[in-house]
Structures are given as C-alpha cells and as structure tokens.
Design a protein around this motif. Structure first.
Motif, short mmCIF file in Angstrom:
data_model
loop_
_atom_site.label_atom_id
_atom_site.label_comp_id
_atom_site.label_asym_id
_atom_site.label_seq_id
_atom_site.Cartn_x
_atom_site.Cartn_y
_atom_site.Cartn_z
N TYR A 101 0.85 -1.18 0.00
CA TYR A 101 0.00 0.00 0.00
C TYR A 101 0.89 1.23 0.00
N ASN A 102 0.67 2.11 -0.96
CA ASN A 102 1.38 3.39 -0.98
C ASN A 102 0.41 4.45 -0.49
N LEU A 103 0.71 5.02 0.65
CA LEU A 103 -0.15 6.03 1.23
C LEU A 103 0.46 7.42 1.02
N GLU A 104 -0.41 8.40 0.79
CA GLU A 104 0.05 9.77 0.65
C GLU A 104 0.15 10.42 2.01
N ASP A 105 0.95 11.50 2.07
CA ASP A 105 1.08 12.24 3.32
C ASP A 105 -0.23 12.94 3.64
N VAL A 106 -0.56 12.95 4.90
CA VAL A 106 -1.73 13.67 5.39
C VAL A 106 -1.27 14.56 6.52
N ILE A 107 -1.62 15.83 6.45
CA ILE A 107 -1.26 16.77 7.50
C ILE A 107 -2.50 17.02 8.35
N ILE A 108 -2.39 16.77 9.63
CA ILE A 108 -3.49 16.98 10.55
C ILE A 108 -3.10 18.11 11.49
N ILE A 109 -3.95 19.11 11.53
CA ILE A 109 -3.71 20.26 12.39
C ILE A 109 -4.72 20.19 13.53
N GLY A 110 -4.25 20.09 14.73
CA GLY A 110 -5.13 19.99 15.89
C GLY A 110 -5.48 21.37 16.42
N VAL A 111 -6.65 21.46 16.99
CA VAL A 111 -7.09 22.68 17.64
C VAL A 111 -7.28 22.35 19.11
N ARG A 112 -6.53 23.02 19.94
CA ARG A 112 -6.57 22.71 21.36
C ARG A 112 -7.86 23.21 22.00
N ASP A 113 -8.34 24.35 21.57
CA ASP A 113 -9.52 24.94 22.17
C ASP A 113 -10.73 24.65 21.27
N ALA A 114 -11.70 23.94 21.79
CA ALA A 114 -12.88 23.57 21.01
C ALA A 114 -13.64 24.79 20.53
N ALA A 115 -13.56 25.90 21.23
CA ALA A 115 -14.28 27.11 20.82
C ALA A 115 -13.80 27.61 19.46
N LYS A 116 -12.54 27.35 19.12
CA LYS A 116 -12.02 27.77 17.82
C LYS A 116 -12.70 27.01 16.69
N LEU A 117 -13.06 25.76 16.96
CA LEU A 117 -13.78 25.00 15.95
C LEU A 117 -15.11 25.66 15.60
N PHE A 118 -15.80 26.15 16.64
CA PHE A 118 -17.10 26.78 16.41
C PHE A 118 -16.92 28.13 15.73
N ALA A 119 -15.87 28.86 16.09
CA ALA A 119 -15.63 30.19 15.50
C ALA A 119 -15.32 30.06 14.01
N LYS A 120 -14.67 28.99 13.59
CA LYS A 120 -14.32 28.80 12.19
C LYS A 120 -15.44 28.11 11.41
N LYS A 121 -16.53 27.83 12.05
CA LYS A 121 -17.69 27.18 11.42
C LYS A 121 -17.35 25.77 10.91
N VAL A 122 -16.37 25.14 11.54
CA VAL A 122 -16.11 23.75 11.20
C VAL A 122 -17.23 22.88 11.77
N VAL A 123 -17.64 23.19 12.99
CA VAL A 123 -18.74 22.48 13.62
C VAL A 123 -20.02 23.22 13.28
N SER A 124 -20.92 22.53 12.57
CA SER A 124 -22.14 23.20 12.11
C SER A 124 -23.25 23.18 13.14
N SER A 125 -23.32 22.17 13.98
CA SER A 125 -24.32 22.14 15.05
C SER A 125 -23.80 21.28 16.18
N TYR A 126 -24.26 21.56 17.37
CA TYR A 126 -23.82 20.78 18.52
C TYR A 126 -24.90 20.75 19.58
N MET A 127 -24.76 19.79 20.50
CA MET A 127 -25.70 19.65 21.60
C MET A 127 -24.93 19.09 22.79
N VAL A 128 -25.22 19.63 23.98
CA VAL A 128 -24.62 19.12 25.21
C VAL A 128 -25.74 18.53 26.05
N ARG A 129 -25.61 17.25 26.34
CA ARG A 129 -26.63 16.58 27.16
C ARG A 129 -25.93 15.61 28.09
N ASN A 130 -26.19 15.74 29.38
CA ASN A 130 -25.60 14.86 30.40
C ASN A 130 -24.07 14.84 30.33
#
Length: 166
Positions: A101-130
């Motif tokens: 198997y020849n796999l291509e390089d994948v670059i993964i950029i992590g976001v430490r603060d979940a709020a940044k995900l919401f600010a960039k509109k990566v997360v389109s909807s969410y719900m907090v329950r229990n």
C-alpha cells in the motif's frame, strides 16, 4: 502368533486411516511460513494456522469443489479449489503474495480549544446533554500537492463540557 500379527496389522491400518482424515494446509510466502493466518472453507472461517503456519482440516468435512482460502495481514488473499489430487495427497499449500500500500502524506492540524472550531464554522451544530458534547462537522482538507477533500460527519466527546460555554 497369527492373532498378534493380525491385531498389529489392524492397528497399523487404523492409524493410517486416522491420519488420512486430515488435510494439511500450509500457509507461507516465498521465504517463510506465516503463523496465525486465517483459513476459510467456502468463505467461512475454519481455523487459524499455528506458529509454523500449518492447519489440519478434517477431510470428512470437505467436499470436492470446496474453496479453501487464507488471509494474512499485509498479504493478498489466496484460494484453491479442493480437488481429488489434494484429497489423495492430503496436502494443500497456499503461497501468499505481499500486498503493498502506498499512502500519501496527510497533514493533521489539531485545535486545542474547542471554541475555535465553532468560531471557524467547522462544527455546524452541537448539543450538550448529560455532560456529553455531540456535534456535526464539515471540513475541507488540502493535503500538500493534492486537491481539496471535503469531510463531514459527527462526533461525541465527554470531558468537562458542562463547564465550558461555547
């Protein structure tokens, strides 16, 4: 004396009959035996090879025309049709070829603060329950030198979600 010879001959015949009831399947590649590979008969798993790459299948459970196959991690699956020659020799050798198997390089950029995900509109909807955050996301990833890929899905996370304000 004749009785002893008769029983000895009978014993030898019984022992050869018992050993004739097994098909010896050997799983290997070009260089070595492959231990702990999966052996199938008609697409149903029957056994796992031992540390020397050998499996003994009961010949009385096999019919001429059955498919004997093997899989092993990193190798292409291999199969053979059980035939009269195999039944007579009580041997089956499955010679597997490596699968590259020849796999291509994948670059993964992590976001430490979940709020940044919401600010960039990566997360389109969410719900907090229990105390569990469940969210849907959409993202575009552009590996170096490749086209953009679009990913979407959902995830759930449990942490100190109740204490965070998004």
């Amino acid at each position: 004396m004749i009785k002893i010879k008769f029983f000895l001959l009978l014993f030898v015949m019984l022992c050869s009959t018992v050993s004739a009831q097994n098909l010896r399947v050997e799983l290997k590649d070009k260089r070595e035996s492959l231990p702990y590979g999966y052996i199938y008969v008609n697409s149903k798993i029957k056994a796992v090879s031992d540390s020397t790459g050998i499996v003994l299948l009961k010949a009385n459970e096999l019919k001429i025309g059955d498919t004997i196959s093997a899989t092993y991690i990193g190798y292409k699956p291999k199969w053979q049709i059980y035939n009269a020659k195999m039944a007579k020799s009580q041997q089956c050798e499955l010679l597997l070829e490596t699968d590259i198997y020849n796999l291509e390089d994948v670059i993964i950029i992590g976001v430490r603060d979940a709020a940044k995900l919401f600010a960039k509109k990566v997360v389109s909807s969410y719900m907090v329950r229990n105390g569990v955050l469940t969210a849907d996301f959409e993202a575009q990833i552009e590996p170096t030198g490749s086209e953009k890929s679009h990913f979407s899905g959902s995830f759930a996370a449990r942490n100190e979600v109740d204490n965070k304000k998004f």
